[in-house]
Scaffold this motif. Structure first.
Motif, PDB file in Angstrom:
ATOM      1  N   ALA A 140      19.185  -8.467  26.053  1.00  0.00           N
ATOM      2  CA  ALA A 140      19.535  -7.087  26.416  1.00  0.00           C
ATOM      3  C   ALA A 140      18.770  -6.080  25.555  1.00  0.00           C
ATOM      4  N   ILE A 141      18.657  -6.364  24.257  1.00  0.00           N
ATOM      5  CA  ILE A 141      17.916  -5.456  23.375  1.00  0.00           C
ATOM      6  C   ILE A 141      16.432  -5.463  23.738  1.00  0.00           C
ATOM      7  N   ALA A 142      15.885  -6.636  24.034  1.00  0.00           N
ATOM      8  CA  ALA A 142      14.475  -6.719  24.422  1.00  0.00           C
ATOM      9  C   ALA A 142      14.218  -5.947  25.715  1.00  0.00           C
ATOM     10  N   LEU A 143      15.125  -6.065  26.675  1.00  0.00           N
ATOM     11  CA  LEU A 143      14.999  -5.329  27.934  1.00  0.00           C
ATOM     12  C   LEU A 143      15.055  -3.827  27.685  1.00  0.00           C
ATOM     13  N   GLN A 144      15.984  -3.412  26.847  1.00  0.00           N
ATOM     14  CA  GLN A 144      16.094  -1.992  26.515  1.00  0.00           C
ATOM     15  C   GLN A 144      14.808  -1.483  25.850  1.00  0.00           C
ATOM     16  N   THR A 145      14.276  -2.249  24.917  1.00  0.00           N
ATOM     17  CA  THR A 145      13.045  -1.853  24.223  1.00  0.00           C
ATOM     18  C   THR A 145      11.893  -1.734  25.209  1.00  0.00           C
TER      19      THR A 145
ATOM     20  N   VAL B 286      16.810   3.194  34.983  1.00  0.00           N
ATOM     21  CA  VAL B 286      16.721   1.797  34.547  1.00  0.00           C
ATOM     22  C   VAL B 286      16.977   1.698  33.042  1.00  0.00           C
ATOM     23  N   MET B 287      16.408   2.623  32.265  1.00  0.00           N
ATOM     24  CA  MET B 287      16.615   2.624  30.817  1.00  0.00           C
ATOM     25  C   MET B 287      18.089   2.843  30.493  1.00  0.00           C
ATOM     26  N   TYR B 288      18.751   3.735  31.202  1.00  0.00           N
ATOM     27  CA  TYR B 288      20.170   3.992  30.968  1.00  0.00           C
ATOM     28  C   TYR B 288      20.992   2.749  31.299  1.00  0.00           C
ATOM     29  N   GLY B 289      20.625   2.084  32.393  1.00  0.00           N
ATOM     30  CA  GLY B 289      21.298   0.830  32.748  1.00  0.00           C
ATOM     31  C   GLY B 289      21.078  -0.239  31.692  1.00  0.00           C
ATOM     32  N   ALA B 290      19.875  -0.301  31.133  1.00  0.00           N
ATOM     33  CA  ALA B 290      19.593  -1.269  30.067  1.00  0.00           C
ATOM     34  C   ALA B 290      20.420  -0.959  28.824  1.00  0.00           C
ATOM     35  N   SER B 291      20.665   0.315  28.551  1.00  0.00           N
ATOM     36  CA  SER B 291      21.510   0.692  27.415  1.00  0.00           C
ATOM     37  C   SER B 291      22.956   0.269  27.645  1.00  0.00           C
ATOM     38  N   MET B 292      23.411   0.393  28.886  1.00  0.00           N
ATOM     39  CA  MET B 292      24.770  -0.066  29.205  1.00  0.00           C
ATOM     40  C   MET B 292      24.861  -1.589  29.111  1.00  0.00           C
TER      41      MET B 292
ATOM     42  N   TYR C  13      23.100  -3.427  27.092  1.00  0.00           N
ATOM     43  CA  TYR C  13      23.110  -3.695  25.656  1.00  0.00           C
ATOM     44  C   TYR C  13      24.534  -3.581  25.113  1.00  0.00           C
ATOM     45  N   LEU C  14      25.262  -2.551  25.516  1.00  0.00           N
ATOM     46  CA  LEU C  14      26.644  -2.390  25.064  1.00  0.00           C
ATOM     47  C   LEU C  14      27.515  -3.539  25.568  1.00  0.00           C
ATOM     48  N   LEU C  15      27.348  -3.920  26.821  1.00  0.00           N
ATOM     49  CA  LEU C  15      28.108  -5.038  27.367  1.00  0.00           C
ATOM     50  C   LEU C  15      27.808  -6.325  26.598  1.00  0.00           C
ATOM     51  N   ALA C  16      26.538  -6.575  26.337  1.00  0.00           N
ATOM     52  CA  ALA C  16      26.147  -7.786  25.606  1.00  0.00           C
ATOM     53  C   ALA C  16      26.708  -7.774  24.187  1.00  0.00           C
ATOM     54  N   ALA C  17      26.721  -6.613  23.555  1.00  0.00           N
ATOM     55  CA  ALA C  17      27.267  -6.513  22.201  1.00  0.00           C
ATOM     56  C   ALA C  17      28.763  -6.806  22.200  1.00  0.00           C
ATOM     57  N   VAL C  18      29.476  -6.292  23.187  1.00  0.00           N
ATOM     58  CA  VAL C  18      30.921  -6.560  23.281  1.00  0.00           C
ATOM     59  C   VAL C  18      31.164  -8.040  23.548  1.00  0.00           C
TER      60      VAL C  18
END
Length: 132
Positions: free
Chosen positions: A23-28, A57-63, A65-70
């Motif tokens: 998720a972080i790689a996708l966001q980056t 798409v970037m905003y979705g990747a940020s969401m 990332y939050l889901l993956a962190a949780v």
């Protein structure tokens, strides 16, 4: 019995950590592509459309990332620190979207650079199997 529970928890933590790294790689990657599409705003007629789609798409990747962190935190028993980082990043992404819509490039561009740097830093922090 206790060994089986520990092995299951370790496997779940590993999967959560892998999902978090992806998720972080996708966001980056999406933030980097936003920088590329911002350059296209200046040179191509389709640049604005590409940058607008990329923002979503970037905003979705940020969401994501939050889901993956949780998911890495709760079921896997990991640290809550990535959840705080991902929440902060989603807040920055929200500000970035608002600034882009409002056409405030004097803040929008530096914030984008900051977000890319923070995303690369988060990716480096979660780079290996022993990352926390």
């Amino acid at each position: 019995m206790a060994t089986q529970v520990t092995a299951t928890a370790t496997a779940n933590a590993g999967r959560g950590s892998s999902f978090l790294r992806i998720a972080i790689a996708l966001q980056t990657l999406t933030i980097f592509l936003q920088a590329v599409s911002a350059g296209l705003l200046l040179t191509a007629s389709y640049g604005e459309t590409l940058h607008g789609v990329g923002a979503r798409v970037m905003y979705g990747a940020s969401m994501l990332y939050l889901l993956a962190a949780v998911l890495a935190w709760k079921p896997g028993g990991g640290s809550p620190r990535p959840v705080r980082h991902a929440s902060g990043f989603l807040a920055l992404a929200s500000v970035q979207v608002v600034l882009g819509i409002a056409h405030v490039p004097s803040v929008h561009l530096p914030l984008g650079v900051l977000m890319f740097g923070l995303s690369v830093l988060a990716l480096a922090r979660h780079r290996g199997p022993d990352a926390r």
